[in-house]
Design a protein around this motif. Sequence first.
Motif, PDB file in Angstrom:
ATOM      1  N   GLY A   1       0.795  -1.223   0.000  1.00  0.00           N
ATOM      2  CA  GLY A   1       0.000   0.000   0.000  1.00  0.00           C
ATOM      3  C   GLY A   1       0.824   1.267   0.000  1.00  0.00           C
ATOM      4  O   GLY A   1       0.283   2.367  -0.135  1.00  0.00           O
ATOM      5  N   SER A   2       2.147   1.145   0.182  1.00  0.00           N
ATOM      6  CA  SER A   2       3.014   2.328   0.171  1.00  0.00           C
ATOM      7  C   SER A   2       4.350   1.963  -0.458  1.00  0.00           C
ATOM      8  O   SER A   2       4.600   0.804  -0.805  1.00  0.00           O
ATOM      9  CB  SER A   2       3.228   2.864   1.596  1.00  0.00           C
ATOM     10  OG  SER A   2       4.087   2.006   2.326  1.00  0.00           O
ATOM     11  N   VAL A   3       5.238   2.936  -0.586  1.00  0.00           N
ATOM     12  CA  VAL A   3       6.527   2.722  -1.253  1.00  0.00           C
ATOM     13  C   VAL A   3       7.621   2.307  -0.280  1.00  0.00           C
ATOM     14  O   VAL A   3       8.739   1.994  -0.698  1.00  0.00           O
ATOM     15  CB  VAL A   3       6.993   4.006  -1.981  1.00  0.00           C
ATOM     16  CG1 VAL A   3       5.973   4.415  -3.026  1.00  0.00           C
ATOM     17  CG2 VAL A   3       7.245   5.148  -0.989  1.00  0.00           C
TER      18      VAL A   3
ATOM     19  N   ASN B   1      -8.531  -4.335   0.935  1.00  0.00           N
ATOM     20  CA  ASN B   1      -7.629  -5.428   0.566  1.00  0.00           C
ATOM     21  C   ASN B   1      -6.638  -5.638   1.703  1.00  0.00           C
ATOM     22  O   ASN B   1      -6.716  -4.980   2.742  1.00  0.00           O
ATOM     23  CB  ASN B   1      -6.927  -5.145  -0.764  1.00  0.00           C
ATOM     24  CG  ASN B   1      -6.127  -3.857  -0.754  1.00  0.00           C
ATOM     25  OD1 ASN B   1      -5.621  -3.422   0.285  1.00  0.00           O
ATOM     26  ND2 ASN B   1      -6.008  -3.218  -1.914  1.00  0.00           N
ATOM     27  N   ALA B   2      -5.695  -6.560   1.509  1.00  0.00           N
ATOM     28  CA  ALA B   2      -4.768  -6.888   2.596  1.00  0.00           C
ATOM     29  C   ALA B   2      -3.895  -5.701   2.965  1.00  0.00           C
ATOM     30  O   ALA B   2      -3.474  -5.571   4.118  1.00  0.00           O
ATOM     31  CB  ALA B   2      -3.899  -8.081   2.194  1.00  0.00           C
ATOM     32  N   ALA B   3      -3.616  -4.835   2.001  1.00  0.00           N
ATOM     33  CA  ALA B   3      -2.792  -3.668   2.296  1.00  0.00           C
ATOM     34  C   ALA B   3      -3.583  -2.602   3.046  1.00  0.00           C
ATOM     35  O   ALA B   3      -3.041  -1.925   3.927  1.00  0.00           O
ATOM     36  CB  ALA B   3      -2.227  -3.081   0.997  1.00  0.00           C
ATOM     37  N   THR B   4      -4.859  -2.446   2.700  1.00  0.00           N
ATOM     38  CA  THR B   4      -5.703  -1.411   3.318  1.00  0.00           C
ATOM     39  C   THR B   4      -7.049  -2.034   3.675  1.00  0.00           C
ATOM     40  O   THR B   4      -8.041  -1.881   2.957  1.00  0.00           O
ATOM     41  CB  THR B   4      -5.907  -0.218   2.357  1.00  0.00           C
ATOM     42  OG1 THR B   4      -4.659   0.153   1.792  1.00  0.00           O
ATOM     43  CG2 THR B   4      -6.508   0.974   3.091  1.00  0.00           C
ATOM     44  N   PRO B   5      -7.131  -2.753   4.795  1.00  0.00           N
ATOM     45  CA  PRO B   5      -8.371  -3.468   5.124  1.00  0.00           C
ATOM     46  C   PRO B   5      -9.530  -2.562   5.529  1.00  0.00           C
ATOM     47  O   PRO B   5     -10.682  -2.986   5.489  1.00  0.00           O
ATOM     48  CB  PRO B   5      -7.955  -4.379   6.280  1.00  0.00           C
ATOM     49  CG  PRO B   5      -6.726  -3.757   6.853  1.00  0.00           C
ATOM     50  CD  PRO B   5      -6.033  -3.075   5.727  1.00  0.00           C
ATOM     51  N   PHE B   6      -9.236  -1.332   5.940  1.00  0.00           N
ATOM     52  CA  PHE B   6     -10.282  -0.425   6.425  1.00  0.00           C
ATOM     53  C   PHE B   6     -10.076   0.922   5.728  1.00  0.00           C
ATOM     54  O   PHE B   6      -9.468   1.829   6.285  1.00  0.00           O
ATOM     55  CB  PHE B   6     -10.170  -0.287   7.937  1.00  0.00           C
ATOM     56  CG  PHE B   6     -11.278   0.479   8.611  1.00  0.00           C
ATOM     57  CD1 PHE B   6     -12.403   0.932   7.928  1.00  0.00           C
ATOM     58  CD2 PHE B   6     -11.208   0.753   9.978  1.00  0.00           C
ATOM     59  CE1 PHE B   6     -13.412   1.638   8.565  1.00  0.00           C
ATOM     60  CE2 PHE B   6     -12.215   1.460  10.634  1.00  0.00           C
ATOM     61  CZ  PHE B   6     -13.312   1.896   9.925  1.00  0.00           C
TER      62      PHE B   6
END
Length: 911
Positions: A288-290, A334-339
């Motif tokens: 979700g990030s670099v 998704n798994a990177a940003t669940p909420f």
Amino acid sequence: MRLVFISLLLFIGTAVYSQKLPSPKEHFGFNIGDNYHLATYTQTEAYFKKIASASDRVKLVDIGKTEEGRTQYMVIVSSPANLKQLEKYKSISQRLARAENLTNAQARDLAKEGKAIVWVDGGLHATETVGAHQLIETIWQFISRNDEETQRILNDAIILFVHANPDGQELVSNWYMRHADTLKRTLNNLPRLYQKYIGHDNNRDFFMNNMSETKNMSRQQYIEWMPQILYNHHQAGPAGSVVAGPPYRDPFNFAFDPLLVTGIDGVGAAMINRLNVEDKPGYTQRAGSVFSTWWNGGLRTTAYFHNIIGLLTEIIGNPTPARVPLVTARLIPNAATPFPVTPQQWLFRQSIDYSVSLNYAVLDYAVRNREPLLYNIYKMGKNSIDKGNRDHWSLSPNKVEAIKEAFQKDQRPSAQNNSQNFVDTIPLKYYDAVFKDPAKRDPRGFIIPANQPDLSSAVKFVNALILSGIKVEKATANFSVAGKEYPAGSYVVKTNQAFRPHVIDMFEPQDHPNDFLYPGGPPVRPYDAAGWTPAFTMGFRFDRIMNGFDGPFESIAYGAEQMTPGKFSNSANGYVLNAAGNASFIAVNDLLQAGVEVMRITDATASGTAQGSFFVKATAKSKSILEKAAKDYGAQVIAVSKQPAGVAKKIKSLRIGLWDVYGGSMASGWMRWIFEQHHFPYTVIYAKDIDAGKLIDQYDVIVFVSDAIPALGGGGRGGFGGRGPRADEVPAEYQKTLGRITPDTSIAQLKLFAEAGGNIVTIGNSANLAYHFKLPVKNALVEMNNGVERNLPGEKYYIPGSVLRVKVDSTQQTAWGMNGEADVFVSSSPVFKLSPDAIAKGIVTPIAWYASPKPLRSGWAWGQEYLQDGVAAFAAKVGKGNLYVFGPEIAFRSQTHGTFKFLFNQLTAVK
């Protein structure tokens, strides 16, 4: 009745005590997180002092001065009982982190007895204003709250709250608050760097320890306290999120202990769970990030190489209300940003509240897992010591590729095409051929000989290690290892120590994996550098020792910086300073500024020093200056009975102009630091100064770092920040710094300067000046596509920050004092083809070039074969003057001492 009286006294005492503890609003006049309000460091420092005197949960510690002379504080918060025993808990933390002479049972006992040590900082990047302000608010919460969770944390943890950049907070807050009208307040167009020299790069200095603030914090992290968790607050979160945090994306550095990686995962889970429980959406992690954990050099990333769980969060937020933008790709969980967070207005206070929650999450995790955390940092250290005491082969992409290549080579031609996608189908003998090959083992240690030309750079490297808590030994007598003789005073760094990952990382090449968005697709940019290896870029000599060894070595006390042992003996006739030593230039500059005549020997000297070494006649004044240079700066002054044979020419002190821009260039700031460290007098100049003309009357040489000169036909403006602010937005004192380099005015004046006899030095992409001057040079990194020349695409050629080897013509004055090869730092750096006819006529002269199809020394160089025979640096005649063009970053972050002489030689002219 007596009980009632005692209770009343206790109530009155508590009430009086609470009145003495000022809230942020009582002190600052506003709540932390109020819109349109920022606190200055002056106000913050006063608040720290107030609460330290009013609360028995606080101990205020002065950890050193900043580059601008302010006091940098660490606010230690814990229970009153713990504060009375800080030395005890510090000692336990040190013993466990260093893992020396401890059994597993002893370590478990210490873990039971110790307290969790957690570092929480703020304000490193001063325009990221949430950081410094969440620090104030979190401290207030911990000294004023009495709930069960807070009390549990205070009892079982010692919190090190550290302000990471006092100078920056003072500058940024005053800049923002300068308007009485709140609607005019803005963080935009800050007039100078928010760290005196290096601005944002203050988070790029933590393995080198150049800056005062870095040294202050490194001493607390790696020598004094060794926290098990370090939390570094930053901004801003990726668009469409609120905060990015751990765990991080791949790759992680192969030097890490696996416990470190899973430890980061564990704390990250606690952080995101806390926000989810509190209905605070918008946390993103991993892809979700670099942010990755590959690179060494940042405040939290250097910690990884010391077995410390380093945490970085990047959060949105601004004292001026803003909005969470609509980014549709982030709306699906998704798994990177669940909420996911939905688009909305966002206030400063919300970011402060998120940050306090995240701090509590980290500290709650630390106390719930206190004993495992304390034991695990010991276990990682013990693992490192064990690896350093035996034969060990580090896993890395190069070794895996060697297995694949050997296997494929042995296959029949029909099978070779099918051998690219194997998983577990390779016979074990191919593994053994690599991972049992003695030549491919990790070294047991390193020796830095005391008898080398640039000893001062070697000792700077040693001090960078020492300030990072590395155990360094020094030879008390001559000794031999592996059949080689070494003199007394040589430095020894063994790998059988707890912070072995840092030792390996500083001496050995980084092996960054090939990382592409998809097979055959574009490369994924590393978070920062892909390779750095200071032992290469600093240009000193060292030996890798493959077997266990010992000698007449004494341990240097942890944190005890070393002075370079200068060399000086009195002479009635004269002295020679070796051009190979960077410290020689300090001495030469001091001599010139004192009016002492200095000669430069233009050929190799009979004294065995490098071509271009310096000769100084013996006088009372020269003796005094050279004695001091030897004592204070490690200059190697050779007494001679007469002037060495060969042509010698008098040199003069040059008038140096150094380009900068409104708001400040970090590369220029680093150059200021380097000039000051080596005593080069200079004047900072801006586009307006250049455009005004008559440059030859004011300067002998002008230096342009990267991003100063615009590309040919590339919009006409060079420098950071595009066009920059309007004049009416800038205070009078900064008006002279406005403007950018323009082809129609600035370039024309620079050409007049060179034609009149001035010299110009360009670094990195400021090589664009050669194209503006229409010199007979071309870009070497191009291909023909449908009859049109274009830059090589990233799928074919990509070199982010990495270390490469070049050939050097050290017979030229430009490269005097250097060896025939050098390690250079390359970061998408330009490479050139020179016209053979122009070379023959002396119009252009190669200085350094890539002589091999595989010049990579450390990092990642996809398509490096395109570099072969490309020119890395050249000199060109322009009228009576010269243009010196260096494609690599020869002064990069004051880490590349081995290529400083490329610059210094142009600043030390022969008359």
